[in-house]
Design an enzyme around this catalytic site. Structure first.
Site, PDB file in Angstrom:
ATOM      1  CD  GLN A  10      -2.705   0.678   1.667  1.00 51.45           C
ATOM      2  OE1 GLN A  10      -3.168  -0.869   2.662  1.00 51.45           O
ATOM      3  NE2 GLN A  10      -3.905   1.308   2.485  1.00 51.45           N
ATOM      4  CB  SER A  94       2.188  -5.109   3.719  1.00 51.86           C
ATOM      5  OG  SER A  94       1.590  -5.068   4.711  1.00 51.86           O
ATOM      6  CG  LEU A  95      -1.002  -4.915  -0.592  1.00 52.51           C
ATOM      7  CD1 LEU A  95      -1.608  -5.530  -1.825  1.00 52.51           C
ATOM      8  CD2 LEU A  95      -1.645  -3.008  -0.421  1.00 52.51           C
ATOM      9  NE  ARG A 119      -3.010  -8.175   4.971  1.00 46.66           N
ATOM     10  CZ  ARG A 119      -2.139  -7.252   5.152  1.00 46.66           C
ATOM     11  NH1 ARG A 119      -2.769  -6.480   3.949  1.00 46.66           N
ATOM     12  NH2 ARG A 119      -0.207  -7.443   5.265  1.00 46.66           N
ATOM     13  CG  HIS A 204       1.833  -4.372   9.180  1.00 48.06           C
ATOM     14  ND1 HIS A 204       2.465  -5.715   9.777  1.00 48.06           N
ATOM     15  CD2 HIS A 204       1.990  -3.805   8.116  1.00 48.06           C
ATOM     16  CE1 HIS A 204       2.208  -5.457   8.087  1.00 48.06           C
ATOM     17  NE2 HIS A 204       2.362  -4.480   6.655  1.00 48.06           N
ATOM     18  CD  GLN A 253       1.132  -9.467   6.512  1.00 46.44           C
ATOM     19  OE1 GLN A 253       0.475  -8.754   6.370  1.00 46.44           O
ATOM     20  NE2 GLN A 253       1.587  -9.506   5.197  1.00 46.44           N
TER      21      GLN A 253
END
Length: 314
Positions: A10, A94-95, A119, A204, A253
């Site tokens: 992102q 991440s994503l 998510r 996170h 994560q």
């Protein structure tokens, strides 16, 4: 084994992303149509036309960025004769970890889109808007030790942790807004520059536990098979192939640190990777790879010309 595909997270979203690919390649158009169908939403229209405020909403940005990454991958595979299985490893920020798994055929495109929509929604629900914050600590004096020391000072009054270890000189902290604000001042006193990030939630960090719980349930029900290339996971910076381990790491994560610097260091060292290929929107990971592993080649695949040049280079 000298090649790794990496997938952005992102922040790389922009209105118009993927439009050139869709105009040039049928395989890219098919990806966008499949994601639209999976979500029951014309996400491709939002990607093409905006507005940026709607595209940047976490629940839209996450599947949209994955869609652009998969448009690149499907075009390479279906029209330019380049397979992900030619890579030694895949990794995503991440994503982007979900994009990496979809690219490596561990999760179907439709399931990946639906998981990322959930998510994004779960992460937004986890913390009321305005109660959390993230900040980027940057500059030549910035490293993980400085960021952890600053976060510890912030943690005296609330949740504050290192969220993303991106590269030397770029570390992100996350947590309760008051705690992050205090950590920012501490970091500045230590010689770092600090920039509050325009994000809708503190990703996170332990405040994301409700989202992790939601995703644990969703991932338990999601069909996942071993990826065609090992995934170097964010939270361990080591390769993984086992579907149950992948599920566990995807849950961890959400509250855990993105160990991107360590991941690229491992890939360029023990992994033997000499070429990093960023598949998707933007060039953020390409820049990071060049700073972390300066002896390796790094290239971003954004445009039709990028894809065609890369295919010819193999």
């Amino acid at each position: 084994m000298g090649l790794a595909f990496v997938f952005p997270g992102q922040g790389s979203q922009a209105v118009g992303m993927g439009t050139e690919l869709a105009e040039a390649f049928a395989a890219a158009r098919e990806v966008f149509e499949e994601v639209d169908d999976a979500l029951g939403q014309k996400l491709s229209r939002l990607m093409r036309d905006g507005p940026i405020e709607d595209l940047t909403l976490t629940e839209n940005a996450q599947p949209a960025l994955m869609a652009v990454s998969m448009a690149v991958v499907r075009t390479l595979q279906n029209q330019l004769d380049v397979s992900i299985s030619q890579a030694g490893f895949v990794a995503g920020h991440s994503l982007g970890e979900y994009s990496a798994l979809a690219a490596a055929s561990a999760i179907t495109l439709g399931d990946t889109a639906r998981l990322l929509r959930l998510r994004g929604q779960a992460m937004q629900r986890a913390v009321p808007v305005g109660e959390g914050a993230m900040a980027s600590l940057i500059g030549p004096k910035t490293d993980v030790a400085l960021a952890e020391a600053a976060a510890a000072i912030g943690a005296e009054i609330g949740v504050c942790v290192v969220a993303n270890d991106n590269n030397a000189g770029n570390v992100v902290i996350s947590g309760d807004k008051a705690a992050v604000d205090r950590a920012i001042e501490a970091a500045k006193a230590m010689g770092a520059r600090a920039i509050a990030l325009n994000v809708s939630a503190p990703f996170h960090c332990p405040l994301m536990q409700p989202a992790a719980d939601e995703m644990a349930e969703a991932l338990a029900a999601a069909p996942i098979v071993p990826p065609r290339a090992p995934l170097v996971a964010n939270v361990t910076a080591r390769p993984v192939l086992d579907p149950d381990a992948i599920r566990r790491l995807l849950v961890e994560q959400i509250t855990g640190r993105v160990r991107w610097r360590e991941s690229i260091e491992w890939l360029a060292g023990e992994g033997g990777v000499t070429r990093f290929v960023e598949a998707g929107a933007g060039k953020v990971l390409t820049g990071m790879a060049k700073r972390i592993a300066p002896d390796a080649d790094a290239v971003a695949l954004n445009t039709p010309a990028d894809l065609e040049a890369f295919a010819k280079s193999l």
